[in-house]
Design an enzyme around this catalytic site. Sequence first.
Site, PDB file in Angstrom:
ATOM      1  N   HIS A  80      -2.034   4.260  -6.340  1.00  0.00           N
ATOM      2  CA  HIS A  80      -1.784   2.840  -7.620  1.00  0.00           C
ATOM      3  C   HIS A  80      -2.502   3.250  -7.944  1.00  0.00           C
ATOM      4  CE1 HIS A  80       0.518   0.352  -3.737  1.00  0.00           C
ATOM      5  NE2 HIS A  80       0.801   1.661  -4.541  1.00  0.00           N
ATOM      6  N   GLU A  82      -5.499   0.290  -9.625  1.00  0.00           N
ATOM      7  CA  GLU A  82      -6.604   0.148  -8.616  1.00  0.00           C
ATOM      8  C   GLU A  82      -7.631   1.053  -8.141  1.00  0.00           C
ATOM      9  OE1 GLU A  82      -3.602  -1.020  -8.205  1.00  0.00           O
ATOM     10  OE2 GLU A  82      -3.760  -3.257  -7.516  1.00  0.00           O
ATOM     11  N   CYS A 106      -1.962  -4.478  -3.214  1.00  0.00           N
ATOM     12  CA  CYS A 106      -2.290  -4.122  -1.819  1.00  0.00           C
ATOM     13  C   CYS A 106      -3.045  -4.231  -0.913  1.00  0.00           C
ATOM     14  CB  CYS A 106      -1.098  -3.304  -2.009  1.00  0.00           C
ATOM     15  SG  CYS A 106      -1.707  -1.382  -1.910  1.00  0.00           S
ATOM     16  N   CYS A 109      -5.645  -1.130  -1.898  1.00  0.00           N
ATOM     17  CA  CYS A 109      -6.597  -0.732  -2.675  1.00  0.00           C
ATOM     18  C   CYS A 109      -7.444  -1.822  -2.759  1.00  0.00           C
ATOM     19  CB  CYS A 109      -5.923  -1.928  -4.178  1.00  0.00           C
ATOM     20  SG  CYS A 109      -4.330  -0.101  -5.018  1.00  0.00           S
TER      21      CYS A 109
HETATM   22  N1  LIG Z   1      -1.090  -3.250  -6.634  1.00  0.00           N
HETATM   23  C1  LIG Z   1      -0.014  -2.607  -7.190  1.00  0.00           C
HETATM   24  C2  LIG Z   1       0.668  -2.141  -6.173  1.00  0.00           C
HETATM   25  C3  LIG Z   1       2.195  -1.640  -7.034  1.00  0.00           C
HETATM   26  N2  LIG Z   1       1.696  -0.389  -7.786  1.00  0.00           N
HETATM   27  C4  LIG Z   1       2.991   0.372  -7.501  1.00  0.00           C
HETATM   28  C5  LIG Z   1       3.184   1.565  -6.604  1.00  0.00           C
HETATM   29  C6  LIG Z   1       4.400   1.720  -7.371  1.00  0.00           C
HETATM   30  O1  LIG Z   1       3.629   2.753  -8.300  1.00  0.00           O
HETATM   31  C7  LIG Z   1       4.723  -0.511  -8.164  1.00  0.00           C
HETATM   32  C8  LIG Z   1       5.604  -0.668  -7.409  1.00  0.00           C
HETATM   33  O2  LIG Z   1       7.112  -0.304  -7.261  1.00  0.00           O
HETATM   34  P1  LIG Z   1       8.265  -1.430  -6.388  1.00  0.00           P
HETATM   35  O3  LIG Z   1       7.719  -0.989  -5.649  1.00  0.00           O
HETATM   36  O4  LIG Z   1       7.754  -2.303  -7.361  1.00  0.00           O
HETATM   37  O5  LIG Z   1       9.355   0.000  -7.038  1.00  0.00           O
HETATM   38  O6  LIG Z   1       4.150  -0.258  -8.420  1.00  0.00           O
HETATM   39  C9  LIG Z   1       0.454  -0.432  -7.994  1.00  0.00           C
HETATM   40  O7  LIG Z   1      -0.082   0.461  -8.509  1.00  0.00           O
HETATM   41  N3  LIG Z   1      -0.282  -1.520  -7.880  1.00  0.00           N
HETATM   42 ZN   LIG Z   2      -2.619  -0.542  -3.648  1.00  0.00          ZN
END
Ligand SMILES: Nc1ccn([C@H]2C[C@H](O)[C@@H](COP(=O)(O)O)O2)c(=O)n1
Ligand SMILES: [Zn+2]
Length: 162
Positions: A80, A82, A106, A109
């Site tokens: 992610h 973060e 999440c 993170c």
């Molecule tokens: N706070 C976050 C939440 C999600 N991510 C990343 C992880 C995945 O690459 C994407 C989420 O994919 P989706 O389920 O929307 O198709 O985003 C993050 O970096 N930071």
């Molecule tokens: Zn995360």
Amino acid sequence: MSEKREDYISWDEYFMGVAYLSSMRSKDPNTQVGACIVSPKNKILSMGYNGLPIGCSDDEFPWNRVEKDPVLNKYFYTTHSELNAILNYRGGSLEGSKMYVTLFPCNECAKAIIQAGITKIVYADDKYDDTPAVVASKKMLDAAGVVYEKYEFSGRKIEIDL
Ligand SMILES: Nc1ccn([C@H]2C[C@H](O)[C@@H](COP(=O)(O)O)O2)c(=O)n1
Ligand SMILES: [Zn+2]
């Protein structure tokens, strides 16, 4: 005598703008996330976006979301934004720093944010607010005293010729 410019961007626009610019490096076809970590004196310390770890090819690992076999989906492999921003930091401590992030962190993170000593999160979007990962994240951030605040969009548009 010339007066100073008055239409310069604010600190919040600057840091969230950098977070959005970082997100543009993401290869994720569905959600691109960017993060920017800032010192108490408004110095940018680190940046990150969601992507695969070093050595894991963007072209070989999956970008799927809904395959029955989780090994064929992206979630086991992507780091992610973060966490990448925290891991990308090459200085000493992130104690007392702020994180600007385009999507609410999440639970995984949130743990890294808390342990790194980041004390404030400014987030732009909270599209997964009703998911267990974000509910758990907020529970931990509240318990640890990490403040989170929704970014207020100013409506300003920035166009850059590259
Ligand atoms: N706070 C976050 C939440 C999600 N991510 C990343 C992880 C995945 O690459 C994407 C989420 O994919 P989706 O389920 O929307 O198709 O985003 C993050 O970096 N930071
Ligand atoms: Zn995360």
